[in-house]
Enzyme design. Structure first.
Site, PDB file in Angstrom:
ATOM      1  N   ASP A  90       0.602  28.204   5.837  1.00 56.60           N
ATOM      2  CA  ASP A  90      -0.328  28.244   6.968  1.00 56.60           C
ATOM      3  C   ASP A  90       0.356  28.141   8.329  1.00 56.60           C
ATOM      4  OD1 ASP A  90       0.286  25.536   6.794  1.00 56.60           O
ATOM      5  OD2 ASP A  90      -1.777  24.838   6.937  1.00 56.60           O
ATOM      6  N   HIS A  91       1.598  27.662   8.388  1.00 59.30           N
ATOM      7  CA  HIS A  91       2.402  27.648   9.622  1.00 59.30           C
ATOM      8  C   HIS A  91       3.765  27.090   9.264  1.00 59.30           C
ATOM      9  CE1 HIS A  91       1.623  23.320   9.847  1.00 59.30           C
ATOM     10  NE2 HIS A  91       0.332  23.589   9.748  1.00 59.30           N
ATOM     11  N   CYS A 123      -2.745  23.399  11.300  1.00 56.25           N
ATOM     12  CA  CYS A 123      -3.583  23.959  10.246  1.00 56.25           C
ATOM     13  C   CYS A 123      -4.945  24.484  10.693  1.00 56.25           C
ATOM     14  CB  CYS A 123      -3.750  22.940   9.124  1.00 56.25           C
ATOM     15  SG  CYS A 123      -4.346  21.331   9.664  1.00 56.25           S
ATOM     16  N   GLU A 149       1.007  24.715   2.533  1.00 56.99           N
ATOM     17  CA  GLU A 149       0.816  24.170   3.876  1.00 56.99           C
ATOM     18  C   GLU A 149       2.135  23.682   4.472  1.00 56.99           C
ATOM     19  OE1 GLU A 149      -2.256  21.215   3.787  1.00 56.99           O
ATOM     20  OE2 GLU A 149      -3.667  22.534   2.775  1.00 56.99           O
ATOM     21  N   ASP A 150       2.232  23.801   5.802  1.00 59.17           N
ATOM     22  CA  ASP A 150       3.320  23.178   6.562  1.00 59.17           C
ATOM     23  C   ASP A 150       4.699  23.584   6.020  1.00 59.17           C
ATOM     24  OD1 ASP A 150       1.000  21.956   7.380  1.00 59.17           O
ATOM     25  OD2 ASP A 150       1.847  19.953   7.490  1.00 59.17           O
TER      26      ASP A 150
END
Length: 637
Positions: free
Chosen positions: A252-253, A91, A52-53
């Site tokens: 996710d980004h 997210c 994530e992130d």
């Protein structure tokens, strides 16, 4: 010298320090076939290792500050995508695109922590795989902005694992690491392992001890995540399944740092994507696949669901809006990738972006809202807080100040020559063709997918009653998408002698068009209000609460006396979520927050306001209390 060879000289001291913290670095091992696990026949297993992130801040993408030995080794036998995008820079909307294979603005799910339904018969991709005989597990985050249409996973929990499948059954499994999430980057106390003095500070961030600590801790967490990836790969090998499993690694980004996360720049949307095909399934790989190779093919999250179906031999669904980039039904490479930003927690916004192989174009439909609107969760990051403090003190340069000012209508950045996206080329004559081409690509997609983001969120839900946002959006009687987009374009891009055209739209029968007309007058500031005061005063009694809120904010900002009091009264009435719903309340409270001391007379009423709304849609209950708390605190100080 290869990146992996360089990294082995670069990371030992850091790796040893991480081992001292109880972390491990996994050595590469050969696959071990012939274990008790039964092979899946001629269908591949598919394993997604996600985090994530996190942007492409890892060794395989040339980041020498990163310590990622397991991903370094994994990349030498896999294909790296250099231009992979999440379609959303946060997210929940990003995961919603992944699970559905559809753009968030098309399904009405673009807004952070919203929840809408899909039309009957639409499925999430694990449902297609399960129907094809796959055992599908998710370990463990979901966080979709869409209601699940029946059972989606065989198991979705912290205990979900491909080991629980039937003998011989092929599996699709996700293992998600949360250690790189924004919340972990700012968790204190934390003993840094990466040297903060060596962290690269992007041009838009101030170079402060807080920024350096946040960036260094982010990279510490990346190394921990790398160890977790290594553990999963080792587990797969020891089970004898490596030769039968296609493995994806991605995030996710972009990073959780401010102006990355939540913003559809390349820095907020670009993710690492590394895919490994074992020899047995090399025929399913794209033609550019070579172990250790790279590809500049543009892919984005909307493509992942159709790609999964293609890998298991299924055609993408007709309603899928992405394109398979590998497998039996691989589509031609696409020229563009697209991004979007809607409401971020308690703050409303509307931004669209598109990129090609070199440039990224940003279209801001609410340029009167600054980039750095106050989002309480974002301000928990030390970098965000000190960044704003330095801006208020006048201690930042132009690139660093940009985030705290109103947005330009259009932005264009050359990713080859401007890594940090701080040199806006939108006004450059030499780049006019690029600007117009990407502008058209962005608009064409909005029309094609029937972009619902041009409706106020509450208006979207109202029009979709008894149906779904997607179906409503595809009904021309309920949503005249091109007319609404034209109104939004006119409203958000002030030009010479266009005030009369904007005022005319206040009489349009479509409430969304009227909303954009009122917003357009707000965007034009004092001149817009001065030229349309009677029309705005009339709009205070419009049937739509969103038109009333936009008109009231415009008048309140640029008037005094009785007209000011009437505008404030309109906003206070809408501020109660019990009156017109949570989304009108969000807009009204945000408007009062923008008015600062001009709203001081509202303080006693705001203190008595009940922020709870039993009828609020799921996942939105905390936003009105956050806005109310911020407004009260500002007015008291």
């Amino acid at each position: 010298m290869a990146r992996t060879e360089r990294s082995r000289k670069h990371w030992p001291a850091v790796a040893l320090a991480l081992m001292g913290l109880g972390l491990t670095v996994v050595a590469g091992t050969a696959a071990r076939p012939g274990t008790a696990q039964e092979m899946p026949g001629d269908r591949p297993n598919i394993l997604w290792l996600t985090c994530e992130d996190m942007g492409p801040h890892i060794g395989p993408y040339g980041d020498m500050y990163a310590v990622t030995p397991n991903l370094d080794r994994f990349s030498t036998r896999s294909l790296r995508y250099l231009n992979a995008w999440s379609n959303a820079p946060v997210c929940a909307p990003a995961r919603t695109v992944l699970i559905s294979g559809m753009y968030g603005p098309s399904t009405g799910s673009e807004h952070m922590r919203s929840q809408v339904r899909l039309p009957a018969g639409f499925k999430m991709y694990p449902q297609f795989l399960r129907e094809a005989g796959y055992y599908c597990t998710n370990n463990s985050k979901e966080d979709y902005n869409l209601e699940k249409p029946g059972q989606v996973w065989d198991e979705s929990s912290g205990k979900a694992h491909w080991k629980n499948r039937k003998p011989g059954q092929p599996f699709f499994a996700i293992f998600n690491s949360t250690i790189t999430h924004e919340s972990q980057m700012r968790k204190r106390p934390h003993r840094l392992v990466h040297d903060p003095a060596k962290a690269r500070i992007p041009a838009y961030h101030p170079d402060t001890p807080e920024s350096r600590h946040d960036w260094a801790q982010y990279y510490d967490n990346i190394t921990t995540m790398d160890r977790q990836v290594g553990d999963r790969l080792k587990e797969l090998e020891e089970a004898g399944l490596a030769d039968n499993t296609i493995v994806f690694f991605y995030s996710d980004h972009g990073s959780g740092m401010p102006r990355n996360k939540r913003w559809p720049y390349n820095s907020g949307l670009q993710v690492p994507l590394i895919v490994h095909f074992p020899e047995k399934y090399r025929h399913l790989a794209p033609k550019e696949y070579r172990p250790g190779a790279t590809t500049d093919r543009l892919v984005s999250f909307v493509d992942f669901a159709p790609t999964l179906l293609s890998l298991v031999g299924l055609r993408p669904a007709e309603y899928h809006q992405g394109h398979a980039f590998m497998g039996k039904h691989e589509a031609a490479p696409q020229r563009y990738a697209y991004g979007f930003r809607g409401r971020m927690d308690e703050r409303v916004d509307l931004v669209r972006s598109v990129r090609d192989d070199r440039y990224v174009y940003i279209r801001n439909y609410m340029p009167h809202r600054i980039y750095g609107q106050y989002i309480s969760y974002m301000f928990e990051t030390p970098t965000t807080a000190v960044w704003k403090q330095l801006f208020d003190a006048g201690k930042l340069n132009e690139a660093q100040s940009h985030f705290w000012r109103e947005k330009p209508v259009e932005e264009l950045y050359d990713l080859r020559n401007d890594r940090d996206e701080v040199k806006n080329l939108a006004g450059s004559p030499a780049h006019r063709e690029v600007l117009e081409r990407l502008r058209k690509a962005q608009r064409d997609l909005a029309v094609r997918v029937r972009d619902l983001g041009f409706l106020p969120e509450g208006e979207m839900h109202r029009r979709a009653e008894g149906s779904t946002p997607y179906e409503m959006g595809h009904d021309g009687r309920k949503y005249a998408v091109e007319e609404v987009i034209r109104a939004a374009e006119l409203a958000s891009m002030p030009g010479k002698n266009d005030l009369g055209r904007v005022k005319e739209l206040l009489n349009d029968p479509d409430s969304a068009v009227r909303y954009w007309a009122a917003t357009g007058l707000l965007i034009r500031g004092a001149a817009g209000v001065a030229g349309a005061r009677p029309e705005l005063a009339k709009a205070l009694t419009d049937r739509s609460p969103f038109v009333r809120a936009a008109a009231a904010e415009a008048l309140a900002k640029h008037t005094t006396g009785e007209e000011l009091e009437r505008s404030l009264a309109t906003l206070l009435e809408l501020a109660s979520p019990q009156k017109e719903g949570v989304f009108a309340s969000i807009q009204a409270l945000a408007a009062l927050d923008e008015l600062d001391k001009k709203a001081s007379t509202c303080l006693p009423i705001l203190k008595q306001l009940d922020p709870k709304d039993a009828a609020a849609p799921p996942r939105t209950g905390g936003y009105v209390p956050r806005l109310l708390e911020k407004s009260i605190a500002d007015l008291e100080n």
